[in-house]
Enzyme design. Structure first.
Site, PDB file in Angstrom:
ATOM      1  N   TRP A 161      43.016 -49.782  51.253  1.00  0.00           N
ATOM      2  CA  TRP A 161      43.880 -49.800  52.436  1.00  0.00           C
ATOM      3  C   TRP A 161      45.340 -49.807  51.940  1.00  0.00           C
ATOM      4  CZ3 TRP A 161      45.948 -54.676  54.965  1.00  0.00           C
ATOM      5  CH2 TRP A 161      46.573 -54.386  56.184  1.00  0.00           C
ATOM      6  N   ASP A 170      38.198 -59.348  51.466  1.00  0.00           N
ATOM      7  CA  ASP A 170      38.915 -58.937  52.666  1.00  0.00           C
ATOM      8  C   ASP A 170      37.871 -58.460  53.673  1.00  0.00           C
ATOM      9  OD1 ASP A 170      40.549 -57.909  54.595  1.00  0.00           O
ATOM     10  OD2 ASP A 170      41.438 -56.333  53.357  1.00  0.00           O
ATOM     11  N   LYS A 189      39.535 -55.817  64.917  1.00  0.00           N
ATOM     12  CA  LYS A 189      38.598 -54.753  65.312  1.00  0.00           C
ATOM     13  C   LYS A 189      37.354 -55.316  65.975  1.00  0.00           C
ATOM     14  CE  LYS A 189      41.258 -52.562  62.279  1.00  0.00           C
ATOM     15  NZ  LYS A 189      42.017 -53.327  61.305  1.00  0.00           N
TER      16      LYS A 189
HETATM   17  C1  LIG Z   1      40.692 -53.293  54.696  1.00  0.00           C
HETATM   18  C2  LIG Z   1      41.636 -53.860  55.677  1.00  0.00           C
HETATM   19  N1  LIG Z   1      42.117 -55.090  55.477  1.00  0.00           N
HETATM   20  C3  LIG Z   1      42.972 -55.663  56.339  1.00  0.00           C
HETATM   21  C4  LIG Z   1      43.391 -55.000  57.448  1.00  0.00           C
HETATM   22  C5  LIG Z   1      44.385 -55.697  58.337  1.00  0.00           C
HETATM   23  O1  LIG Z   1      43.950 -55.940  59.567  1.00  0.00           O
HETATM   24  P1  LIG Z   1      44.815 -56.680  60.677  1.00  0.00           P
HETATM   25  O2  LIG Z   1      45.153 -55.660  61.674  1.00  0.00           O
HETATM   26  O3  LIG Z   1      43.868 -57.703  61.181  1.00  0.00           O
HETATM   27  O4  LIG Z   1      46.010 -57.275  60.033  1.00  0.00           O
HETATM   28  C6  LIG Z   1      42.924 -53.713  57.717  1.00  0.00           C
HETATM   29  C7  LIG Z   1      43.369 -52.972  58.896  1.00  0.00           C
HETATM   30  O5  LIG Z   1      43.368 -51.788  58.997  1.00  0.00           O
HETATM   31  C8  LIG Z   1      42.025 -53.133  56.802  1.00  0.00           C
HETATM   32  O6  LIG Z   1      41.535 -51.902  56.986  1.00  0.00           O
END
Ligand SMILES: Cc1ncc(COP(=O)(O)O)c(C=O)c1O
Length: 363
Positions: A55, A136, A172
């Protein structure tokens, strides 16, 4: 604590033994950042290994937290699957004690997850080298449709009694993106350490944003505490995950029906919201220009954004991008640049016949 139970399991020994320090954070990003800041301040090793690719925010979050970011091999473009050998080699040569970022499930952007057997090998290697896992979890329940199944990787590591960090997001799986609800849990070796870790986490948070907002977290807590609501949520999650899986099948079938060149089985093998299509930047640009289909330039598409109605348009676009740009690749390198710019320019002015490999050159 409800969040810790959701990811580690209600019967988790670490929770029973009060070895977990959990703090509410600002969604997944905030949980990663607080974890990163805590490690930069209190952990002896400041290098964090992140998968290649990952990400896009991971390197920025950890660098700004004060850690040194390195990467380990993860994705093999040739197989469009896991580069397991590369992953093991890179983690084997990481310095003892280094931090390793692991996507709990539904790896973003590739949609490629290790099998349970591979997770076990990763666990053994990491524990033998005292590498610190930082999980994560941004998609629990979204990958397989089961909250427990999507937490299996994490639970394997917790079961061995070792330490780890865990960042969770409800953006999500509860549709609470705008509420920024998340949690950071640190599994410690003893109750005494967990108490001290929790107090240090509060000291990290206090000067950053004092404390997190209440509203979103109370929605999450209400659902997690009430068995009827919890069950309703799991049914809805399964519905979402199944819809994504059905979109994968429909896209795969549509490409097969069109006879699109290439092996597209990775579309049904990959898991979670994202598919790493394998389309290159030129093909992505072509689809944007010609079909108004927008995706990240690395070829990642969000399966959640697709529907039965839009799949034919997407499949037509992929088919055209693959067949037409592939035809161009038969040309010599010198012409390639010109062909590319023609393909991306206004089509009406194109001198290249897109439907054949014939190129009409200006006289
Ligand atoms: C792998 C990963 N980690 C963390 C996040 C962060 O998510 P948040 O919107 O809850 O900050 C995302 C969001 O796209 C993600 O894909």
């Amino acid at each position: 604590m409800l969040s810790a139970k959701l990811i580690f399991g209600t019967d988790s020994p670490a929770i029973r033994e009060s070895r977990v320090a959990t703090v509410q954070c600002l969604s997944g990003t905030g949980s990663l950042r607080v974890g990163g800041e805590f490690l930069a301040r209190h952990y002896h090793e400041h290098t964090i290994y992140i998968p290649q690719p990952t990400w896009g925010n991971h390197p920025k979050v950890f660098t700004l937290a004060g850690l040194t970011v390195r990467s380990y091999r993860y994705y093999d473009p040739a197989t469009r699957g896991l580069d397991f050998q590369g992953l093991l080699e890179d983690l084997s040569s990481a310095p003892s004690g280094a931090i390793v970022l692991l996507h709990a499930c539904a790896h973003n952007p590739t949609g490629v997850d290790p099998t349970l057997d591979q997770w076990e090998q990763i666990r053994q290697l990491m524990r033998s080298k005292s590498l610190l896992p930082f999980f994560d979890s941004a998609y629990q329940g979204f990958a397989s449709g089961s909250l427990d199944k999507d937490a299996q990787s994490v639970r394997k590591f917790v079961a061995d009694g070792g330490e780890l960090l865990m960042a969770q997001s409800y953006a999500k799986n509860m549709g609470l993106y705008g509420e920024r609800v998340g949690a950071l849990s640190i599994v410690c070796g003893s109750v005494d350490v967990a108490v001290r870790v929790e107090s240090q986490l509060k000291l990290v948070i206090r000067p950053m944003y004092s404390n997190p907002p209440i509203h979103g977290a109370s929605i999450v807590a209400t659902i997690l505490k009430d068995s009827d609501m919890f069950n309703e949520w799991t049914v809805e999650l399964k519905g979402m995950a199944d819809r994504i899986i059905s979109m994968r099948q429909q896209l795969f079938d549509a490409l097969k029906t069109r006879g699109t060149p290439g092996d597209w089985s990775h579309i049904i093998k990959q898991i979670g919201m994202f598919t790493f299509t394998g389309l290159n930047t030129d093909q992505v640009a072509f689809m944007r220009q010609e079909y108004h289909i927008y995706m990240t330039s690395d070829g990642r598409i969000s399966m959640a954004g697709l529907s039965t109605r839009t799949i034919p348009h997407l499949s037509d676009a992929i088919h055209a991008a693959v067949t037409k740009l592939k035809a161009a690749y038969f040309c010599s390198d010198g012409i390639m640049g010109a062909v590319r710019s023609l393909l991306l320019a206004d089509r009406s002015e194109c001198l290249l016949s897109l439907d054949s490999t014939v190129i009409k050159w200006p006289s």
